[in-house]
Design a protein around this motif. Structure first.
Motif, PDB file in Angstrom:
ATOM      1  N   ARG A 208       0.893  -1.115   0.207  1.00  0.00           N
ATOM      2  CA  ARG A 208       0.159   0.226   0.062  1.00  0.00           C
ATOM      3  C   ARG A 208       0.796   1.067   0.096  1.00  0.00           C
ATOM      4  N   THR A 209       2.098   1.109   0.761  1.00  0.00           N
ATOM      5  CA  THR A 209       2.914   2.471   0.733  1.00  0.00           C
ATOM      6  C   THR A 209       3.467   2.492  -0.544  1.00  0.00           C
ATOM      7  N   GLU A 210       3.848   1.683  -1.344  1.00  0.00           N
ATOM      8  CA  GLU A 210       4.473   1.589  -2.576  1.00  0.00           C
ATOM      9  C   GLU A 210       3.330   2.096  -3.744  1.00  0.00           C
ATOM     10  N   LEU A 211       2.193   1.618  -3.559  1.00  0.00           N
ATOM     11  CA  LEU A 211       1.077   2.094  -4.593  1.00  0.00           C
ATOM     12  C   LEU A 211       0.736   3.835  -4.169  1.00  0.00           C
ATOM     13  N   ASP A 212       0.910   4.168  -2.738  1.00  0.00           N
ATOM     14  CA  ASP A 212       0.636   5.439  -2.524  1.00  0.00           C
ATOM     15  C   ASP A 212       1.967   6.374  -3.212  1.00  0.00           C
ATOM     16  N   GLN A 213       3.199   5.787  -3.060  1.00  0.00           N
ATOM     17  CA  GLN A 213       4.241   6.366  -3.702  1.00  0.00           C
ATOM     18  C   GLN A 213       4.009   6.630  -5.296  1.00  0.00           C
ATOM     19  N   VAL A 214       3.630   5.575  -5.957  1.00  0.00           N
ATOM     20  CA  VAL A 214       3.535   5.517  -7.783  1.00  0.00           C
ATOM     21  C   VAL A 214       2.350   6.444  -7.822  1.00  0.00           C
ATOM     22  N   ASP A 215       1.152   6.474  -6.845  1.00  0.00           N
ATOM     23  CA  ASP A 215       0.198   7.557  -7.046  1.00  0.00           C
ATOM     24  C   ASP A 215       0.582   9.054  -7.017  1.00  0.00           C
ATOM     25  N   ARG A 216       1.501   9.164  -5.878  1.00  0.00           N
ATOM     26  CA  ARG A 216       2.026  10.552  -5.790  1.00  0.00           C
ATOM     27  C   ARG A 216       2.838  10.793  -7.187  1.00  0.00           C
ATOM     28  N   LEU A 217       3.513   9.996  -7.585  1.00  0.00           N
ATOM     29  CA  LEU A 217       4.609  10.002  -8.840  1.00  0.00           C
ATOM     30  C   LEU A 217       3.520  10.571 -10.137  1.00  0.00           C
ATOM     31  N   LEU A 218       2.425   9.535 -10.080  1.00  0.00           N
ATOM     32  CA  LEU A 218       1.595   9.833 -11.414  1.00  0.00           C
ATOM     33  C   LEU A 218       1.111  11.243 -11.297  1.00  0.00           C
ATOM     34  N   GLU A 219       0.495  11.587 -10.052  1.00  0.00           N
ATOM     35  CA  GLU A 219      -0.054  12.999  -9.713  1.00  0.00           C
ATOM     36  C   GLU A 219       0.983  14.080 -10.279  1.00  0.00           C
TER      37      GLU A 219
END
Length: 395
Positions: A208-219
């Protein structure tokens, strides 16, 4: 029979005609001055010789003396005329040389003016205004060919930049759907009534932490693409002080956790207002505050200041820490550039924070300046075009 074709007007031909005519006129002027000087010498030679002629010859010896005297007078007159002609020619040459240089400079300036205009227009065009064109006017010669070629190159560059930005925006948007599906699947798996092994729970939290990081990267990608795509919509007048206060308030828990001493945003001048897109400017200041909190040592400090002057509103955020290399600091405005990992407390970060800040500032006609403080830490200064304080706020 081959049809007669009109010769092409080239820059070389124009230079040839112009300079040829100029030097021809200079030569004519030189000849005129020389002839005028020569006519003056002729008038002098036609006047009565100076001196007292001898008495009328009565003998052969006297006639010989008179001939010798006349020859001497004639030689002196010719020598004086030659010297006068030489001096006049030298003066004429100097005068016409100066005139030719002046005329050559003026004519060359007029001929090369289109090239100077092309150079100035090309310097004004950057990645942010590739839609501009030179649109050179004039005869179909090498200069217009050059301008048209540059316009075609700018058109290709604009198409390439637009395609790149569209790809980044579309890819970032499309990737959000599988990320949301993966996050939902993790939540469903953890929500089952059966006991979940501790190792599985740790793995799920890590994912979940890594997915949040990827989500911030895409944002971040979406923000960069939106910022670099052209003119900004929904422009409004905003206070840098209010935006900084909101960013600090939203991160009060992180500031407390890291025991950071923060100077209040009250140090920012009340007159520090600018005009722009609220969402992007909020994101810009949020990124600066996040950078100040994340890249700081435990128990450190953050200092905010803001001023207005010369049509510019400036926000300055300073942090303490170790002494940094200015060369590495300058590279932070490029995407995915970070300092060494030991500068962060978490080791996380997309490397897009300050590059997004620089892009948003540039889109609003401002600049981002990063300076390594000699005592240690970083100084981030954002300069934006100043806007007048709204009347209701001033009241």
């Amino acid at each position: 029979m081959r049809k007669w074709r009109r010769p092409v007007r080239t820059v070389r031909l124009r230079f040839t005609v112009l300079y040829g005519a100029m030097f021809l006129l200079s030569g004519i002027g030189l000849l005129v001055i020389t002839n005028l000087v020569g006519l003056g010498g002729t008038r002098t030679s036609q006047s009565a010789p100076s001196g007292t002629p001898p008495v009328e010859p009565a003998t052969l010896a006297a006639a010989t003396d008179r001939i010798t005297w006349l020859q001497t007078q004639l030689s002196d007159t010719h020598a004086a005329q030659s010297r006068q002609l030489l001096i006049g020619s030298a003066v004429a040459l100097v005068v016409m040389g100066v005139v030719s240089v002046v005329l050559g400079r003026v004519i060359a300036g007029r001929v090369l003016r289109p090239l100077r205009m092309i150079t100035a227009a090309t310097r004004r065009i950057s990645a942010d205004n590739l839609h501009e064109r030179l649109a050179a006017q004039g005869p179909a010669d090498e200069v217009k060919d050059l301008a048209d070629t540059i316009d075609e190159l700018l058109e290709r560059l604009e198409s390439s930049f637009d395609a790149q930005r569209r790809f980044v925006a579309n890819a970032s948007h499309e990737l959000r759907t599988p990320l949301a599906t993966m996050r939902a699947s993790l939540d469903v798996a953890l929500a089952k009534p059966e006991p979940i092994p501790a190792q599985t729970a740790v793995l799920a939290d890590r994912l979940r932490t890594e997915l949040d990081q990827v989500d911030r990267l895409l944002e971040g990608f979406l923000t960069l693409a939106r910022t670099q795509h052209g003119a900004l919509a929904d422009r409004t007048t905003l206070s840098l002080r209010q935006l900084a206060n909101a960013a600090l308030h939203a991160r009060a828990a992180d500031i407390t956790t890291r025991r950071l001493a923060v100077d209040p945003a009250g140090a920012i001048d009340d007159s520090a207002w600018t005009q722009g897109n609220r969402t992007l400017l909020t994101r810009m200041i949020d990124n600066v505050i996040d950078n100040a909190i994340t890249h700081n040592h435990q128990g450190g400090w953050i200092r905010l200041a803001g001023t207005t002057g010369a049509g510019t509103a400036q926000l300055v955020v300073e942090t303490g820490g170790r002494v940094l290399d200015q060369e590495q600091v300058d590279s932070l405005v490029r995407p995915f550039q970070r300092l060494s990992a030991d500068r962060t407390h978490s080791g996380t970060g997309s490397g897009l924070g300050l590059s997004i800040v620089a892009a948003i500032a540039a889109a609003h006609g401002g600049t981002l300046d990063l300076q390594a403080r000699p005592e240690g830490g970083l100084r981030v200064a954002i300069s934006l075009p100043a806007a007048a304080v709204p009347a209701e706020t001033a009241a």
